[in-house]
Design a protein around this motif. Structure first.
Motif, PDB file in Angstrom:
ATOM      1  N   SER B 318     -11.597 -22.068 -22.476  1.00  0.00           N
ATOM      2  CA  SER B 318     -11.241 -23.435 -22.821  1.00  0.00           C
ATOM      3  C   SER B 318      -9.773 -23.457 -23.225  1.00  0.00           C
ATOM      4  N   ILE B 319      -8.974 -24.033 -22.348  1.00  0.00           N
ATOM      5  CA  ILE B 319      -7.527 -24.094 -22.606  1.00  0.00           C
ATOM      6  C   ILE B 319      -7.224 -25.472 -23.159  1.00  0.00           C
ATOM      7  N   ARG B 320      -6.449 -25.499 -24.249  1.00  0.00           N
ATOM      8  CA  ARG B 320      -6.107 -26.789 -24.850  1.00  0.00           C
ATOM      9  C   ARG B 320      -4.613 -26.871 -25.116  1.00  0.00           C
ATOM     10  N   GLY B 321      -4.013 -27.861 -24.532  1.00  0.00           N
ATOM     11  CA  GLY B 321      -2.611 -28.171 -24.846  1.00  0.00           C
ATOM     12  C   GLY B 321      -1.646 -27.010 -24.643  1.00  0.00           C
ATOM     13  N   LEU B 322      -1.883 -26.206 -23.604  1.00  0.00           N
ATOM     14  CA  LEU B 322      -1.034 -25.023 -23.407  1.00  0.00           C
ATOM     15  C   LEU B 322       0.362 -25.440 -22.932  1.00  0.00           C
ATOM     16  N   ASP B 338       1.409 -28.871 -21.835  1.00  0.00           N
ATOM     17  CA  ASP B 338       0.228 -29.572 -22.327  1.00  0.00           C
ATOM     18  C   ASP B 338      -0.919 -29.530 -21.319  1.00  0.00           C
ATOM     19  N   VAL B 339      -1.273 -28.328 -20.895  1.00  0.00           N
ATOM     20  CA  VAL B 339      -2.355 -28.186 -19.931  1.00  0.00           C
ATOM     21  C   VAL B 339      -3.653 -27.887 -20.666  1.00  0.00           C
ATOM     22  N   SER B 340      -4.675 -28.670 -20.380  1.00  0.00           N
ATOM     23  CA  SER B 340      -6.004 -28.421 -20.943  1.00  0.00           C
ATOM     24  C   SER B 340      -6.973 -28.284 -19.785  1.00  0.00           C
ATOM     25  N   LEU B 341      -7.871 -27.308 -19.899  1.00  0.00           N
ATOM     26  CA  LEU B 341      -8.719 -26.990 -18.756  1.00  0.00           C
ATOM     27  C   LEU B 341      -9.924 -26.211 -19.263  1.00  0.00           C
ATOM     28  N   ASP B 342     -11.091 -26.470 -18.675  1.00  0.00           N
ATOM     29  CA  ASP B 342     -12.272 -25.677 -19.016  1.00  0.00           C
ATOM     30  C   ASP B 342     -12.754 -24.953 -17.782  1.00  0.00           C
ATOM     31  N   VAL B 343     -13.195 -23.711 -17.967  1.00  0.00           N
ATOM     32  CA  VAL B 343     -13.818 -22.994 -16.859  1.00  0.00           C
ATOM     33  C   VAL B 343     -15.131 -22.436 -17.373  1.00  0.00           C
ATOM     34  N   VAL B 348     -15.597 -20.946 -10.299  1.00  0.00           N
ATOM     35  CA  VAL B 348     -14.233 -20.674  -9.868  1.00  0.00           C
ATOM     36  C   VAL B 348     -13.442 -21.953  -9.998  1.00  0.00           C
ATOM     37  N   CYS B 349     -12.424 -21.879 -10.824  1.00  0.00           N
ATOM     38  CA  CYS B 349     -11.543 -23.034 -10.960  1.00  0.00           C
ATOM     39  C   CYS B 349     -10.235 -22.713 -10.261  1.00  0.00           C
ATOM     40  N   ALA B 350      -9.897 -23.502  -9.273  1.00  0.00           N
ATOM     41  CA  ALA B 350      -8.657 -23.247  -8.545  1.00  0.00           C
ATOM     42  C   ALA B 350      -7.522 -24.034  -9.167  1.00  0.00           C
ATOM     43  N   ILE B 351      -6.385 -23.409  -9.274  1.00  0.00           N
ATOM     44  CA  ILE B 351      -5.166 -24.099  -9.689  1.00  0.00           C
ATOM     45  C   ILE B 351      -4.292 -24.179  -8.451  1.00  0.00           C
ATOM     46  N   VAL B 352      -4.084 -25.385  -7.939  1.00  0.00           N
ATOM     47  CA  VAL B 352      -3.225 -25.466  -6.760  1.00  0.00           C
ATOM     48  C   VAL B 352      -1.937 -26.176  -7.109  1.00  0.00           C
ATOM     49  N   GLY B 353      -0.928 -25.817  -6.367  1.00  0.00           N
ATOM     50  CA  GLY B 353       0.366 -26.448  -6.565  1.00  0.00           C
ATOM     51  C   GLY B 353       1.374 -25.755  -5.678  1.00  0.00           C
ATOM     52  N   LEU B 509     -15.143 -12.164  -2.831  1.00  0.00           N
ATOM     53  CA  LEU B 509     -14.863 -12.754  -4.140  1.00  0.00           C
ATOM     54  C   LEU B 509     -15.959 -13.758  -4.522  1.00  0.00           C
ATOM     55  N   ARG B 510     -16.323 -14.556  -3.545  1.00  0.00           N
ATOM     56  CA  ARG B 510     -17.334 -15.579  -3.804  1.00  0.00           C
ATOM     57  C   ARG B 510     -18.603 -14.911  -4.324  1.00  0.00           C
ATOM     58  N   SER B 511     -19.048 -13.856  -3.638  1.00  0.00           N
ATOM     59  CA  SER B 511     -20.323 -13.243  -4.018  1.00  0.00           C
ATOM     60  C   SER B 511     -20.185 -12.462  -5.325  1.00  0.00           C
ATOM     61  N   VAL B 512     -19.064 -11.807  -5.503  1.00  0.00           N
ATOM     62  CA  VAL B 512     -18.874 -11.010  -6.720  1.00  0.00           C
ATOM     63  C   VAL B 512     -18.876 -11.906  -7.952  1.00  0.00           C
ATOM     64  N   ILE B 513     -18.147 -13.031  -7.860  1.00  0.00           N
ATOM     65  CA  ILE B 513     -18.046 -13.916  -9.023  1.00  0.00           C
ATOM     66  C   ILE B 513     -19.406 -14.528  -9.342  1.00  0.00           C
ATOM     67  N   ALA B 514     -20.118 -14.900  -8.292  1.00  0.00           N
ATOM     68  CA  ALA B 514     -21.440 -15.481  -8.514  1.00  0.00           C
ATOM     69  C   ALA B 514     -22.362 -14.457  -9.158  1.00  0.00           C
ATOM     70  N   ARG B 515     -22.308 -13.235  -8.647  1.00  0.00           N
ATOM     71  CA  ARG B 515     -23.197 -12.190  -9.138  1.00  0.00           C
ATOM     72  C   ARG B 515     -22.894 -11.842 -10.582  1.00  0.00           C
ATOM     73  N   ARG B 516     -21.598 -11.771 -10.910  1.00  0.00           N
ATOM     74  CA  ARG B 516     -21.228 -11.307 -12.242  1.00  0.00           C
ATOM     75  C   ARG B 516     -21.251 -12.397 -13.288  1.00  0.00           C
ATOM     76  N   LYS B 517     -21.369 -13.603 -12.841  1.00  0.00           N
ATOM     77  CA  LYS B 517     -21.346 -14.741 -13.768  1.00  0.00           C
ATOM     78  C   LYS B 517     -20.046 -14.781 -14.578  1.00  0.00           C
ATOM     79  N   ALA B 518     -18.979 -14.364 -13.946  1.00  0.00           N
ATOM     80  CA  ALA B 518     -17.679 -14.413 -14.620  1.00  0.00           C
ATOM     81  C   ALA B 518     -17.058 -15.775 -14.359  1.00  0.00           C
ATOM     82  N   ALA B 519     -16.154 -16.148 -15.229  1.00  0.00           N
ATOM     83  CA  ALA B 519     -15.344 -17.329 -14.950  1.00  0.00           C
ATOM     84  C   ALA B 519     -14.117 -16.866 -14.174  1.00  0.00           C
TER      85      ALA B 519
END
Lengths: 499, 1001
Positions: B318-322, B338-343, B348-353, B509-519
Motif C-alpha cells: 500500500s503506497i501512500r503519497g510517495l 504524491d503517488v498512491s497505489l495498492d497491490v 500484477v499491477c502494471a505501471i505504464v508510462g 511470470l504469469r504462472s509463477v506470480i499466480a502460484r506464489r500469491k505474490a504481489a
C-alpha cells in the motif's frame, strides 16, 4: 758528475727547523685521511691517487720527488751519473729492513726494476724502462743502471709511481711487505686501511705519527662532509667548488696547488680555417684567459699561457714572453683579412666531463665579440675519445693530465707527426728546440729551449691553454708538517705530526 | 544547455568554449594550473622583452651572486643572470615541448584516424608497432632516437613526435572505433562524402575532447622529457637555457650557487604540476561533465514527511503519497509526486508510462535503491504492515531479496559473467535461507525447474554468456523467487527479448506470480505486455499517477486523455492497411522541474480548457472498482461528449510512382568468419545466406525477424556498408555494385538509410542545417545559396520548424533527431530509403508521429521503403509487403495481408502468436517456440527445423524445403504443402477482413 747528495739526516733536520715540538720523541697521534676506495695494492698495478698514497707509505722509492718537482733521495742515500749520461749508480741506506724483518739489499732493488720492465708481465712500466740496458747489483748496497740512450729525465722515471721497492722474489706484492714508514695492521676491503708507525724505519725520527688511517669515501662531497664532521682529518682531490665552500670554515685549513693538468683548446692547423695563421692569432686575441680561469676554475689552480709547460715545472716555466692583450676588434680585423669578414661559424666539440662544457660556453661568449659563432657540441667522453673526435674535429677541447716533466707533451702532442698531435701543428723551429730539450744533459740549455718553445706557442701555436687544474686538500687544525703535492698520492705523511 | 532558439552556430560554439573555461576555472586547482600555464605562455612570447640580460651574457664581476635587486634569481657560476635564463628558458623548454607536442598530436591524430577508420592489416601492423614502442620507456626511446637525429632543436622536437605520437594515435583510434559505426558517420558514407571529410568533420570532433586532454597531458610529459634530456646532457647542448641543463650545470655548484639550481628546478616542477592540473581540469570539464553536479556529496537526510492523503488500506502493498526528488544543481525536483497505489497479493499491477514518466524511479524507491542524487521526500509504503520507506538499514537488508525481489531489464548487467549460474543462484539461496551447500544446490535445481528450465543441471554448470537472453532472464526470475518474496518488482523484464522469447517469459511470470500469491509491480512501456499480464494498471505521466484501473476497464475505455492518446498511438496487430492513422500527441513530456501548478498534461491535451490550468486536478474515484482518474473532464470523456483526438496533417497524395521495381536483390550472401581458435577457423556465421528480394517503387517492404536473423546485415549489405560476399543488386533497373565506393553519385542519391539509435543519428558537433546542406550540395548539386531555403523546406517536410537549422543535436529530443535524420536521408531525393528499426528506441507517442510522417513522406515523395523491424504490429501498420527472415534466409514473403493470414509459414505463425496484443479480451492462438542452447548448424535442411512446432521429421533435417508460391505473388519455404498448412492452421487472431485459406471471409 754528482747531481745530488743529501745526508740521511737532512729530512730530520728539515723537520726540526719546521719547529716540530715532538722532535725526536716517540711517534704519537692518529691521522685519518679520506681517500677513494682502493682496488690495487701491488705497487706494480696501482694507479689512482688513493692507491699510490697507501702504497707509498708501505713501500719506499729509490728516489722521490718533492713538492717542487725536484728529485730527492729516499732508499738511495746518494747517486752518481756517468759523463756520457748512460750509467747511473745508487748507494742504499744501511740497515733498512722489510716489515717481515729481512734486510734490504741491492738485489731487492734489481728485482724490483727487472719485474717492472719485464715485457712478459705486460706492465705499463715496461715501456717506460725499455731504455734500460742492464741493472746490476754491486755488492750489498750499490745498484747500477746502464741505459741504451741518453735520458735527461731518467731520475724522474725512476721515481715513477710504480717504482716502489719490493723484496726479491716477490711475484705478487699483495702482503704489504715493504720497507716503508708505516706497517699495515688492518685492511678492510671497501672500508679502510689502518697502519702503525714502523719502529725500525731507517730514518731516525720518522714517521712522527703513531697511526695513519686511510678511510674510503665514494665521492668527494661525502669526504668533505666527513671532514667537516670531524670523522677524518684530511680530505683531498675535491672539486674547486667544494674547496671554496670550505673557505672560512673554522678549524679547517684548505690548500690548493697547481698541477700541470690542463684543458687544451686546439684548432686543427691543416684544414680551414686553422690553416690560416691569422685565424689562430685572431682566436688567441679574442680569448681572455684570466676570465676563463676565474669563471671556469673559480680562480683555483693557475692561469695558462697557451703552452703545456706550467708553473709546476719551476725553472722550465717562464713568463718572459708576453701574452697579447685581449682585443676582439683586432681579432675581427684579422678574421676579415683571412676572408671571414662576415664572421666565422665553428663547431666546438667537447667531452661532457669536468668543467669543459663551461669552458666551451665561456669561449662561445668571448669569441662572439670577435664575430666567431661557436656551436657547442657536448659529447659523452666515451664518444669524444672513443670515436676519435679528439683527433678529427677541427675545433675541440681535450683534457691533458699532469706529467712529471714537460718533454712528454712536446714529444706526443706538438712536434711534427707526433702520435697525438691533435692540432697537426708542424713547426720546424719548435721541433728543433724540442729535440735539444729532450737530449741535452745541461739543465740551463734545456730551460732556454723550453722558454723559446713557450714563446713560439704563444705567437703561433694553434692551441690555447687557459688554465692549469688545481690539486686541492683540506686539513683539520691540530696537525703540522703537511705539504700537498701536485700529484696528491705522492703527498708525504712521514713528516705530519700532531701539534 | 542553452535552450534559446536564436543565435547562430558560431555563437553557440563560443558559448560552449566559454562553458569549458568556466568549468575549468570553477575548480581552484585547475584554475591555478591554467593561470600558471598562461603566465609561462606569456613568458614564451614576451620573454625576450622581459629578460634584463641575454641568456649567455657572462658578467665576471657579478659571478656567483645570490639574488639581488639587479639579479632577481642571482647569477650562476659563469656569471649569467639566472632570472633571464629561466625566462628565456621557456623558449627552450615550453616552446620546444609545445612544438613537439603539436607535431605528435597532429601526426598521432592523422595516424589514429586513418588506422582506426581503415582497420584491417594496416591497423593491425600499426598497433603492434605502437605496442612495442610503448613497451619501451619514453626516455630510453628518446635517447635512442636523439642519437640518430642529433641533439638539435629539430631533433628534440622530432623525438617528442616519435615518442608520443603512438600514444596520441591510440587515443584517437579508440575514439574513432567508438564513433565510426555510429549512424551519422554511416549516413555520411552513404551520401558519398570523401574520406577526408568523414574523418575530419564527422569523426574527429567526437575525438576532440579526449584528444585535448591527451594533448595537455602529453605537453606536460614533453616538458618533463625536454628538461630530462637537457639534464642528461643529450638534448640541445650548452649554453642553451634549458632548465634541465641549467639544473645539471648548477648541480655541481649547489653549495656555491644554490639559487642557480633552485629556480630552474622550481620552474620545471611548477610548470609540470600546473599543466597536469590543467589537464586534469580539462578532463573533468570535457570528459566527465556530469561529475560536477554530483560532486556535492550524497543527498542529505530530510525528515520523511507523512503522506498527504491518509486512507486506510488492507492491500499487501500500500503506497501512500510517495514523493521522490532528484537534485538538479541546487534544487530538488520531484520525479515522482504524491503517488498512491495498492497491490493485492497474487495481483500484477502494471505501471505504464513513457520515458521520463518516473516509473523506474517509483520502482527503485520501493527498493530504497535510488541514485545518490535522489531522495524520498514524503509518503509511506506499507508491505504487510511494515513501512518500507522507514525501515532501518538492517531491516532493509533483510527486506531486499527476501520480502521484495527485483527483476531488472537487462540480465547481462546483473549476472556476474565470471561465475557459473549455479554458484550465483546458490549464493542467493544461502543468504536467504541459511542453507548448507548441498541443500542449497538441491534448492537451486528446484528453483530452476520452477522457471521452466528444461535441463537445470546443465544450466547451473553454465556461465551467463553461454545462455540466451531468455534463459538469462529466467535465471534472474529464479533468483528473485529464491527468497519467497511477498512483492516482486519487475522493471521491463522482457523489453530486451525477442517476441517469441518474450511470450514464453510472460507465460512464466504469469504462472509463477499466480502460484506464489505474490504481489507484483510490473513497470513497462509496452501496452501489449500490460494487456497480457496485468490485472490493474497505473498510468504514470510526468511523475504523477493520471489514471488507475482494472486492465479490462482501462483498455475498454480510457478516461484520461493521456491514456487515450497512448492507446491510439500504438499500431495494433489486427489493424492492417494504410488507412489507419495513429494518434500522435504533439509536444513532449515535461522535464524535471518544468511542471507548472496545473494539470501536467494540459499543454499536450486536445481537451484542455481553462479549468485544467487553474490548478492540479485531484485523483478522483471514478467507480466502485477502485478506478481513479486525474482529469477535470473525465466524466465528459466517459459520456463520450468529449473525445480526445489529435489532428493529423494529411499530405496530399501526389500519386505514388506506379509499378516497377526499385530494388532487386538476387542471391545475396554475407558470411562472417567464426571465432577462430588454435585448431579451427570456426564455423562461419551465415548472416545473410542467399536472399532474393524485390522492393516495388513507392511501396514499403517490411522485413521482420528476431535478433540475429540477419535483417540488419541484409540492409547494410544492400546499402553498401557491408561488402556482400556474393549476389547481385539492381537499383532502378541498373546493376548496383556491392561496394559502396563503386556506386555512382546517382545511385548514392537514390539509396539512403536511416538508423535505429536517435542518439547517434546526428553528429553532435554539426548544426542541423549543416548536416542537411551537405547532401543537398553534394548529391543534388543544389547551389549553396539556394540550399538555405531548401534546408528549411526539408525541416518543414519532417514537421520541424525551419529555425531548427541552427540547432545542435543536443538541443533536440530523440524523436526530433530521428526526424532530422529522416530529412537528411530525404535531402538527396532518394528512390529507396532503408529504415533500420527507426522507431524502436522511441516512445510510442513519438513513434506514432514518426510512422505517420513516414507515410506522409512516402505519399508525397513517392519513395520506396525497406522497413526493418522486430515489431510485427509496426510492420503490419506500415508495410505493403512483408518478408520474414530467419538465420539469414527468407522463410516467407508476400503482401502484408497474405502473410498475416493462413497459410502461414510455421515461423510466421509462431511470431504472430507471440505478439502481446494490446487488448486483454483478444483471443490469440498459443504457439510457443523452444529456446535453443547453443547454435544450430544449418548448412542443409530447413533452417527452422530445430524449433519448428510443425516439424514433419527427418525430411526437414535432410532436405532443403521447396519455395512454395502463395496467392498474391508471395511464397514460403516449407516442406508442408500449402493446402496441408491451410487445413492445419486457423488464423492466429481475428480482425475485420481477415482471411482463411481460399480467400473467403
Amino acid at each position: 758528475m754528482r747531481r745530488s747528495m743529501l745526508h740521511a739526516g737532512a729530512v730530520l733536520v728539515l723537520a726540526l727547523t719546521m719547529g716540530s715540538v715532538v722532535a725526536l720523541g716517540e711517534p704519537t697521534g692518529t691521522f685519518r685521511v679520506a681517500i677513494h676506495p682502493i682496488v690495487q695494492v701491488d705497487p706494480a698495478f696501482i694507479s689512482s691517487d688513493a692507491e699510490v698514497a697507501v702504497a707509498s707509505h708501505v713501500y719506499d722509492y729509490l728516489v722521490d720527488v718533492d713538492a717542487d718537482n725536484q728529485i730527492v733521495p729516499r732508499l738511495a742515500r746518494e747517486w752518481e751519473v756517468s759523463e756520457d749520461g748512460l750509467e747511473y749508480s745508487f748507494w742504499l741506506h744501511e740497515g733498512v729492513t722489510f716489515h717481515d724483518g729481512s734486510p734490504l739489499t741491492a738485489v731487492d732493488v734489481v728485482w724490483t726494476f727487472v719485474r717492472l720492465r719485464d715485457p712478459e708481465r705486460g706492465l705499463p712500466t715496461a715501456d717506460l724502462y725499455k731504455n734500460i740496458q742492464e741493472i746490476a747489483a754491486v755488492g750489498e748496497l750499490e745498484v747500477v743502471f746502464r741505459l741504451e740512450e741518453r735520458n735527461p729525465f731518467f731520475l724522474h722515471d725512476l721515481s715513477d709511481n710504480h717504482a716502489l721497492v719490493v723484496r726479491e722474489g716477490t711475484e705478487q706484492a699483495d702482503d704489504f711487505n715493504g720497507t716503508g714508514p708505516f706497517i699495515v695492521d688492518y685492511y678492510g676491503v671497501e672500508d679502510r686501511v689502518e697502519m702503525v708507525a714502523n719502529p725500525d724505519y731507517f730514518l731516525e725520527g720518522l714517521p712522527q705519527l703513531e697511526r695513519l688511517e686511510f678511510i674510503f669515501f665514494g665521492d668527494a662531497a661525502a669526504a668533505v662532509s666527513a671532514l667537516r664532521g670531524g670523522q677524518v682529518d684530511l680530505a683531498w682531490r675535491m672539486p674547486n667548488v667544494l674547496l671554496l665552500g670550505l673557505g672560512g670554515v673554522p678549524g679547517i685549513e684548505s690548500f690548493a696547488v697547481p698541477t700541470n693538468g690542463f684543458d687544451l683548446v686546439r684548432l686543427r692547423s691543416d684544414i680551414p680555417p686553422g690553416d690560416d695563421p691569422r685565424v689562430i692569432e685572431a682566436l688567441k686575441l679574442a680569448t681572455d684567459r684570466e676570465e676563463i680561469f676565474e669563471l671556469v676554475q673559480l680562480g683555483i689552480g693557475a692561469p695558462g699561457r697557451d703552452s703545456p709547460i706550467g708553473p709546476l715545472y719551476g725553472d722550465y716555466y717562464t713568463e718572459e714572453s708576453p701574452l697579447p692583450e685581449r682585443d676582439p676588434q683586432a681579432a675581427r680585423e684579422l678574421l676579415a683579412e683571412a676572408g671571414y669578414a662576415d664572421g666565422l661559424t665553428l663547431d666546438l666539440y667537447t667531452p661532457d666531463t669536468g668543467a669543459r662544457p663551461d669552458l666551451a660556453v665561456v669561449l662561445k661568449e668571448q669569441w662572439a665579440a670577435a664575430g666567431v659563432e661557436l656551436n657547442v657540441v657536448v659529447e659523452p667522453e666515451s664518444v669524444y675519445y672513443g670515436e676519435n673526435r679528439w683527433m678529427d674535429a677541427a675545433l675541440g677541447i681535450t683534457g691533458w693530465g699532469s706529467r712529471p716533466y714537460p718533454q712528454f707533451y712536446l714529444d706526443v702532442m706538438l712536434t711534427c707527426g707526433a702520435i697525438w698531435n691533435e692540432s697537426r701543428f708542424c713547426d720546424q723551429e719548435l721541433d728543433e728546440l724540442a729535440q735539444v730539450a729532450g737530449t741535452t744533459l745541461d739543465d740551463d740549455e734545456r730551460a732556454r729551449a723550453y722558454a723559446e718553445i713557450q714563446r713560439i706557442l704563444i705567437e703561433r701555436g694553434p692551441v690555447i691553454v687557459p688554465y692549469f687544474f688545481a690539486q686541492t686538500a683540506a686539513i683539520r687544525d691540530g696537525f703540522g708538517g703537511f705539504e700537498l703535492k701536485a700529484f696528491a698520492g705522492r703527498t708525504d705523511f712521514r713528516t705530519v705530526y700532531v701539534e | 544547455m542553452a535552450q534559446t532558439g536564436g543565435g547562430n552556430g558560431g555563437g553557440r560554439r563560443r558559448a560552449r568554449r566559454l562553458a569549458v573555461l568556466r568549468s575549468l576555472f570553477s575548480r581552484p586547482s585547475s584554475a591555478v594550473g591554467a593561470c600558471v600555464v598562461a603566465v609561462f605562455l606569456l613568458l614564451l612570447v614576451f620573454g625576450p622583452w622581459i629578460a634584463p640580460y641575454s641568456a649567455t651574457q657572462q658578467i665576471l664581476a657579478d659571478a656567483r651572486q645570490g639574488p639581488t635587486a639587479t639579479h632577481f634569481f642571482g647569477t650562476d657560476h659563469l656569471g649569467r643572470d639566472v632570472f633571464s635564463r629561466v625566462i628565456l628558458g621557456t623558449g627552450s623548454v615550453v616552446g620546444l615541448a609545445g612544438l613537439g607536442t603539436v607535431l605528435a598530436v597532429v601526426a598521432g591524430t592523422l595516424v589514429g584516424l586513418v588506422s582506426g577508420y581503415r582497420g584491417g592489416w594496416l591497423d593491425e601492423v600499426l598497433m603492434r608497432l605502437f605496442d612495442s614502442f610503448l613497451a619501451i620507456p619514453a626516455l630510453l626511446l628518446a635517447l635512442l632516437f636523439l642519437g640518430a637525429l642529433g641533439p638539435t632543436r629539430t631533433g628534440v622536437a622530432l623525438v617528442i613526435l616519435v615518442v608520443y605520437m603512438p600514444i596520441v594515435a591510440r587515443v584517437v583510434r579508440s575514439q574513432v572505433l567508438a564513433t565510426k559505426s555510429k549512424a551519422f558517420v554511416e549516413m555520411a558514407r552513404l551520401q558519398g562524402e570523401p574520406l577526408g571529410r568523414i574523418l575530419l568533420r564527422e569523426i574527429l570532433p567526437s575525438a576532440l575532447p579526449a584528444l585535448s586532454v591527451e594533448a595537455a597531458l602529453r605537453f606536460s610529459y614533453a616538458i618533463f622529457l625536454v628538461a630530462s634530456l637537457g639534464f642528461l646532457g643529450v638534448g640541445v647542448g650548452p649554453p642553451s637555457p634549458n632548465w634541465g641543463l641549467m639544473v645539471s650545470e648548477a648541480r655541481n655548484y649547489a653549495t656555491l650557487t644554490p639559487w642557480a639550481l633552485f629556480f630552474p628546478a622550481g620552474a620545471i616542477a611548477v610548470l609540470v604540476v600546473a599543466v597536469n592540473l590543467t589537464a586534469d581540469g580539462l578532463k573533468q570539464s570535457l570528459l566527465e561533465p556530469g561529475r560536477d553536479r554530483n560532486r556535492r556529496g550524497p543527498a542529505t537526510a530530510v525528515p520523511l514527511e507523512p503522506p498527504a492523503d491518509v486512507e486506510a488500506a488492507e492491500a499487501l502493498l500500500s503506497i501512500r503519497g510517495l514523493t521522490v526528488e532528484y537534485r538538479q544543481g541546487d534544487r530538488w525536483r520531484g520525479a515522482v509526486r504524491d503517488v498512491s497505489l495498492d497491490v493485492e497479493a497474487g495481483e500484477v499491477c502494471a505501471i505504464v508510462g513513457e520515458s521520463g514518466s518516473g516509473k523506474s524511479t517509483l520502482a527503485l524507491a520501493l527498493l530504497r535503491h535510488l541514485s545518490p542524487s535522489g531522495r524520498i521526500r514524503a509518503g509511506e509504503a506499507q508491505l504487510a504492515g511494515d513501512d518500507v520507506l522507514r525501515l532501518s538499514p538492517h531491516a532493509l537488508r533483510n527486506l531486499r531479496g527476501r520480502r521484495v525481489a527485483f527483476v531488472p531489464q537487462d540480465p547481462q548487467v546483473s549476472l556476474n559473467p565470471s561465475l557459473r549460474i549455479g554458484e550465483q543462484v546458490a549464493e542467493q539461496v544461502r543468504v536467504h535461507h541459511g542453507l548448507g551447500r548441498r541443500a542449497a544446490q538441491q534448492r537451486v535445481l528446484r528453483l530452476l525447474g520452477d522457471v521452466d528450465i528444461a535441463d537445470p543441471p546443465r544450466v547451473t554448470a553454465s556461465y551467463p554468456h553461454q545462455l540466451s537472453g531468455g534463459m538469462q532472464q529466467r535465471v534472474m526470475i529464479a533468483m528473485a523467487l529464491s527468497g519467497d518474496p511477498e512483492l516482486l518488482i519487475l522493471d521491463e523484464p522482457t523489453t530486451g527479448l525477442d517476441v517469441t522469447t518474450q511470450a514464453v517469459v510472460l507465460d512464466l511470470l504469469r504462472s509463477v506470480i499466480a502460484r506464489r500469491k505474490a504481489a507484483a509491480l510490473y513497470v513497462t512501456h509496452n501496452l501489449g505486455v500490460v494487456a497480457q499480464i496485468a490485472q490493474r494498471v497505473g498510468v504514470l505521466y510526468a511523475g504523477e499517477l493520471v489514471e488507475e484501473a482494472p486492465v479490462e476497464n482501462l483498455f475498454a475505455r480510457p478516461l484520461h486523455p493521456y491514456t487515450y492518446g497512448l492507446m491510439a498511438s500504438v499500431p495494433r496487430l489486427g489493424e492492417l492497411g494504410r488507412e489507419v492513422v495513429l494518434a500522435a500527441m504533439p509536444g513532449r513530456i515535461p522535464a524535471l522541474g518544468e511542471y507548472a501548478a496545473e494539470c501536467v498534461f494540459a499543454s499536450r491535451c486536445p481537451l484542455a480548457v481553462d479549468r485544467c490550468r487553474a490548478g492540479r486536478p485531484a485523483l478522483v474515484r471514478a467507480d466502485e472498482n477502485g478506478r481513479r482518474v486525474r482529469c477535470v473532464r473525465w466524466e465528459e470523456i466517459r459520456e463520450q461528449s468529449a473525445i480526445p483526438t489529435w489532428s493529423v496533417e494529411e499530405a496530399a497524395a501526389e500519386g505514388a510512382a506506379a509499378g516497377g521495381e526499385v530494388l532487386v536483390v538476387q542471391g545475396l550472401r554475407k558470411h562472417f568468419a567464426g571465432r577462430r581458435t588454435l585448431l579451427s577457423r570456426g564455423t562461419p556465421l551465415r548472416a545473410v545466406d542467399g536472399i532474393d528480394l524485390r522492393v516495388e517503387a513507392g511501396a514499403t517492404l517490411g522485413l521482420v525477424g528476431e535478433s540475429g536473423s540477419g535483417k540488419s546485415t541484409l540492409a547494410r549489405a544492400v546499402a553498401g556498408l557491408e561488402f556482400a560476399d556474393a549476389g547481385e543488386l539492381t537499383l532502378l533497373g541498373e546493376p548496383l555494385s556491392r561496394a559502396l565506393s563503386e556506386r555512382s553519385r546517382a545511385q548514392l542519391r537514390a539509396l539512403q538509410m536511416v538508423f535505429q539509435n536517435p542518439d547517434e543519428a546526428l553528429n553532435p558537433y554539426v548544426a542541423v542545417g549543416e548536416a542537411l546542406v551537405r547532401p543537398l550540395v553534394r548529391l543534388r548539386g543544389t547551389e549553396r545559396n539556394a540550399s538555405r531555403t531548401e534546408c528549411r523546406r526539408l525541416l518543414e517536410s519532417v514537421r520541424l520548424p525551419g529555425e531548427y537549422a541552427q540547432r545542435r543535436p543536443e538541443e533536440l529530443s530523440g524523436g526530433e533527431r530521428q526526424r532530422v535524420a529522416l530529412a537528411r536521408a530525404f535531402a538527396a531525393g532518394p528512390r529507396l530509403v532503408i529504415l533500420d528499426e527507426p522507431t524502436s528506441s522511441l516512445d510510442v507517442s513519438v513513434q506514432a508521429s514518426l510512422l505517420n510522417l513516414l507515410r506522409a513522406l512516402q505519399r508525397r515523395e513517392g519513395g520506396a521503403y525497406l522497413f526493418i523491424s522486430h515489431d510485427l504490429a509496426v510492420v503490419g501498420h506500415l508495410a505493403d509487403a512483408v518478408a520474414v527472415m530467419y538465420r539469414g534466409r527468407l522463410l516467407e514473403v508476400g503482401p502484408t495481408a497474405g502473410v498475416f493470414a493462413p497459410p502461414y509459414h510455421p515461423y510466421t505463425e509462431a511470431l504472430l502468436a507471440s505478439v502481446p496484443l494490446a487488448d486483454p479480451r483478444a483471443t490469440q492462438a498459443r504457439v510457443r517456440l523452444p529456446e535453443l542452447l547453443g547454435t544450430e548448424a544449418g548448412a542443409v535442411g530447413c533452417p527452422f527445423q530445430a524449433r519448428c512446432p510443425r516439424k514433419l521429421g527427418a525430411v526437414c533435417e535432410r532436405e532443403d524445403p521447396p519455395w512454395r508460391v502463395t496467392e498474391g505473388g508471395g511464397g514460403l519455404l516449407c516442406h508442408i504443402p500449402l493446402d496441408e498448412l491451410c487445413t492445419l492452421q486457423e488464423p492466429v487472431f481475428k480482425f475485420s477482413g481477415s482471411r482463411t485459406c481460399g480467400g473467403e471471409g
